[in-house]
Design a protein around this motif. Sequence first.
Motif, mmCIF file in Angstrom:
data_model
loop_
_atom_site.group_PDB
_atom_site.id
_atom_site.type_symbol
_atom_site.label_atom_id
_atom_site.label_comp_id
_atom_site.label_asym_id
_atom_site.label_seq_id
_atom_site.Cartn_x
_atom_site.Cartn_y
_atom_site.Cartn_z
ATOM 1 N N UNK A 109 0.790 -0.541 -0.336
ATOM 2 C CA UNK A 109 -0.221 -0.153 0.201
ATOM 3 C C UNK A 109 0.784 0.889 0.278
ATOM 4 N N UNK A 110 1.707 1.199 1.151
ATOM 5 C CA UNK A 110 2.919 2.249 0.874
ATOM 6 C C UNK A 110 3.309 2.991 -0.937
ATOM 7 N N UNK A 111 4.093 1.488 -1.121
ATOM 8 C CA UNK A 111 4.467 1.925 -2.026
ATOM 9 C C UNK A 111 3.682 1.866 -3.624
ATOM 10 N N UNK A 112 2.583 1.482 -3.467
ATOM 11 C CA UNK A 112 1.501 2.341 -4.048
ATOM 12 C C UNK A 112 0.939 4.013 -3.833
ATOM 13 N N UNK A 113 0.968 4.054 -2.967
ATOM 14 C CA UNK A 113 1.302 5.354 -3.031
ATOM 15 C C UNK A 113 2.579 6.257 -3.023
ATOM 16 N N UNK A 114 3.231 5.955 -2.988
ATOM 17 C CA UNK A 114 4.695 6.666 -2.922
ATOM 18 C C UNK A 114 4.414 6.495 -4.695
ATOM 19 N N UNK A 115 4.301 5.676 -5.325
ATOM 20 C CA UNK A 115 4.338 5.394 -6.888
ATOM 21 C C UNK A 115 3.642 6.928 -7.893
ATOM 22 N N UNK A 116 1.964 6.691 -6.503
ATOM 23 C CA UNK A 116 0.777 7.211 -7.332
ATOM 24 C C UNK A 116 2.075 9.194 -6.846
ATOM 25 N N UNK A 117 2.364 9.785 -6.164
ATOM 26 C CA UNK A 117 2.820 10.601 -5.165
ATOM 27 C C UNK A 117 4.326 11.253 -6.287
ATOM 28 N N UNK A 118 4.535 9.931 -6.462
ATOM 29 C CA UNK A 118 5.429 10.463 -7.546
ATOM 30 C C UNK A 118 5.533 11.168 -9.185
ATOM 31 N N UNK A 119 3.917 10.216 -9.787
ATOM 32 C CA UNK A 119 3.594 10.330 -11.084
ATOM 33 C C UNK A 119 2.482 11.815 -10.742
ATOM 34 N N UNK A 120 2.018 11.810 -9.766
ATOM 35 C CA UNK A 120 1.488 13.020 -9.686
ATOM 36 C C UNK A 120 1.973 14.318 -9.641
#
Length: 181
Positions: free
Chosen positions: A1-12
């Motif tokens: 879950x933390x990795x998904x949020x980090x990836x989404x944050x990075x994409x944004x």
Amino acid sequence: MKKTRAIIYLIVVILLLLAVFYFISGSHSTRNSKSAAQNQRTKKITGNSSSKGSRRNQTSLTAVSINIDGRDFSAHLNNSSASRQLIAMLPYTVRVQGLNSGLEEHTADLQKPLSTSGMPAGAKPHPNDIGYWSPQPRIVLYWGDVGFYDGIHILGSFDNANAKNYIHSLKRPYKITITRK
């Protein structure tokens, strides 16, 4: 879950940076194109690449009268080296010869070349412009668009938009006399 949020944050963050870059570069190129267009208008009338002068700044222009085959037209010459040298020779009469360049212009040979020091190597004259063709010292009266050529130097332009029509209608040879107002 933390990795998904980090990836989404990075994409944004990447998308926001791209959007910012896009808007900055878009407004920058618009500003440059407006500046370039203004510079071209300045080059046309002043005969140089400096943006210091403009058509509205009449202090750098010299008013002249050009008698073309018996009809007077008012014009303004710019402050270029070639124009200043021509102004120093006024009044000046030349004969427009029967040469047919195939271009939308009439030319008259000068007795001696004019200095083009500080002027652009070439120009794209417009109808009603007065030019100087430096490869073969000639005054050029433009009644149509001829495109950009190295060796063309803009000296000024006619004040009356109908000058181009009159020049176009004339059969060569004819005389022009340029006098200072």
